[in-house]
Design a protein around this motif. Structure first.
Motif, short mmCIF file in Angstrom:
data_model
loop_
_atom_site.label_atom_id
_atom_site.label_comp_id
_atom_site.label_asym_id
_atom_site.label_seq_id
_atom_site.Cartn_x
_atom_site.Cartn_y
_atom_site.Cartn_z
N ALA A 76 25.87 37.61 44.41
CA ALA A 76 27.29 37.92 43.56
C ALA A 76 28.20 38.47 44.47
O ALA A 76 28.01 39.19 45.41
CB ALA A 76 26.90 39.10 42.58
N VAL A 77 29.48 37.99 44.47
CA VAL A 77 30.73 38.53 45.18
C VAL A 77 31.85 39.14 44.14
O VAL A 77 32.05 38.31 43.27
CB VAL A 77 31.42 37.20 45.81
N PHE A 78 31.97 40.34 44.35
CA PHE A 78 32.80 41.06 43.65
C PHE A 78 34.32 40.96 43.81
O PHE A 78 34.70 41.16 45.25
CB PHE A 78 32.32 42.59 43.56
N CYS A 79 35.17 40.65 42.96
CA CYS A 79 36.55 40.41 43.28
C CYS A 79 37.27 40.98 42.18
O CYS A 79 36.78 41.04 40.97
CB CYS A 79 36.44 38.88 43.28
N PRO A 80 38.56 41.34 42.48
CA PRO A 80 39.42 42.01 41.50
C PRO A 80 39.60 40.96 40.51
O PRO A 80 40.06 39.47 40.81
CB PRO A 80 40.56 42.33 42.00
N ASP A 81 39.91 40.93 39.27
CA ASP A 81 40.22 40.13 38.20
C ASP A 81 41.54 39.66 38.34
O ASP A 81 42.21 38.66 37.67
CB ASP A 81 40.03 40.96 36.75
N MET A 82 42.87 40.64 38.87
CA MET A 82 43.86 39.89 38.93
C MET A 82 44.33 39.67 40.42
O MET A 82 44.39 40.57 41.45
CB MET A 82 45.01 41.27 38.73
N THR A 83 44.14 38.43 40.59
CA THR A 83 44.58 37.76 42.04
C THR A 83 44.70 36.33 42.17
O THR A 83 44.92 35.78 40.71
CB THR A 83 43.19 38.06 43.15
N PHE A 84 44.82 35.74 42.97
CA PHE A 84 45.11 34.24 43.06
C PHE A 84 43.72 33.81 43.37
O PHE A 84 42.71 34.26 43.91
CB PHE A 84 46.15 33.98 44.53
N ILE A 85 43.53 32.57 42.86
CA ILE A 85 41.87 31.85 43.04
C ILE A 85 41.42 31.70 44.37
O ILE A 85 40.22 31.87 44.14
CB ILE A 85 42.17 30.76 42.05
N SER A 86 42.38 31.61 45.27
CA SER A 86 41.68 31.66 46.59
C SER A 86 40.73 32.71 46.94
O SER A 86 39.69 32.37 47.71
CB SER A 86 42.60 31.57 47.72
#
Ligand SMILES: *Cc1c(COP(=O)(O)O)cnc(C)c1O
Length: 375
Positions: A76-86
């Motif tokens: 699992a990689v945690f990432c903010p919901d608001m970003t660019f897809i890269s």
């Protein structure tokens, strides 16, 4: 009027940029010329990192960071919901899951509480292995690293700083790109430090990671060089001409562009105070203002302002219209009941105005007047 006026910047730096490009043309060292090494040295020094490896673009930089982190099947990689897809695209590519986290209502970047909730949800479910966190300095404003770093340490997670939008920003005395096991940035033309095509860079303080990154950028080269391939890598490098363009641009960024960006934002903030939700920058932080994004009181007002700007030929953008969890490609990612209230609200009300260090006061006043008229 330009949204980001690269022509005005070129006019200001033309002598140096032209001379540097000419030097590369005369040398015919289009790949791996001395300008690349010089740029890597200057970039590392600028952000106080031990190592900088330039590469082909910001997306490759992130993909390589994921490879160094060892992200793979079942992670699992945690990432903010608001970003660019890269920021999160490589997770799926490597068979891992992107676990999105909500953003904070003020900085619009990764919410530390949501991050910890999502980590605990993954652990409680017991199917995926928490592996890495991608903290994105969205819109040029650094994340809350004092809160995020301890969470990564507590759960043994690899931290990647996605500083594609924040080169030149700082957080409590440290520059963007100084955070995480690895930090990445992009030199896409419209970014705060942009080249004349594609480019990117990867930063670390760790000697072994630096060696691994350099190998991954060149087809997994080993000690014997590029025909001694010891792993699967990529072909990802910055062209010498791009390094030659970036050298004078880095100097301008440091000499006056970061300051000029603050001046432009100060004028917007004063004009919109009490009328729109203007951006928040935490104490001790400096944003590099990749975008000047404001929030209208609701979607209808936002869309009315945008329509009025369009009528007046004033460029504007929405970064971003859809949070990551709403993109078709991520429709099957696990959400663990997170409702992404802040990300949804942000995307529904945000719009961005012309923002660059060469924006003249009279031009900016035209933008301000049009926004206020629409309100
Ligand atoms: C632009 C951007 C990237 C990717 O950079 P490219 O050089 O266009 O590949 C990655 N992350 C974020 C947040 C970006 O804005």
């Amino acid at each position: 009027m330009q949204f980001i006026d690269l022509k005005a910047q070129y006019r200001a730096l033309k002598t140096d940029i032209d001379a540097n490009i000419q030097t590369v043309l005369d040398s015919a060292q289009f790949i791996g010329g001395p300008q690349v090494k010089e740029l890597e040295t200057q970039l590392a020094a600028f952000v106080s990192r031990k190592h900088c490896v330039t590469c082909a673009n910001g997306t490759d930089a992130l993909q390589i960071a994921y490879m160094v982190a060892g992200v793979g099947e079942g992670d699992a990689v945690f990432c903010p919901d608001m970003t660019f897809i890269s920021s999160t695209e490589p997770a799926k590519m490597f068979g891992a899951a992107s676990v999105f986290c909500d953003i904070t209502p003020d900085t619009y970047s990764l919410c530390p509480e949501s991050l910890e909730r999502q980590i605990q949800a993954v652990l409680a479910e017991g199917k995926l292995t928490p592996k890495a966190v991608v903290a994105v300095d969205i819109l040029g404003n650094p994340c809350d690293y004092d809160a995020i770093v301890p969470i990564c340490e507590k759960y043994g997670l690899f931290l990647i700083e996605d500083a594609a939008q924040s080169f030149g920003a700082s957080y409590k005395g440290k520059r963007a790109c100084a955070f995480g096991h690895i930090a990445t940035t992009s030199f896409f033309p419209a970014k705060p430090l942009g080249c004349y095509g594609d480019g990117g860079a990867i930063f670390t303080d760790d000697d072994e990671m630096d060696a691994l990154i350099r190998s991954l950028c060149v087809h997994g080269k080993g000690p014997g060089g590029k025909y001694d391939n010891i792993r699967v890598g990529m072909n990802s490098r910055l062209d010498t001409i791009q390094a030659a363009v970036l050298l004078p641009k880095l100097k301008a960024l440091d000499d006056y562009e970061i300051d000029a960006r603050q001046t432009v934002v100060g004028r917007y903030n004063t004009a919109f105070a009490g009328k729109l939700q203007t951006p928040f920058v935490a104490d001790g932080c400096v944003s590099t203002w990749a975008q000047y994004a404001v929030l209208a009181k609701d979607t209808e007002t936002r869309d009315r302002i945008i329509a009025h700007l369009k009528e007046k030929n004033i460029p504007n953008m929405v970064y971003y219209p859809t949070p990551q969890h709403g993109l078709p490609v991520f429709k099957d990612e696990p959400t663990y009941g997170e409702v992404f209230a802040n990300a949804n609200d942000y995307c529904a009300r945000t719009f961005s105005l012309p923002m660059h260090p060469y924006l003249e006061e009279s031009e900016q006043q035209t933008v301000i007047d049009a926004v206020l008229e629409a309100l």
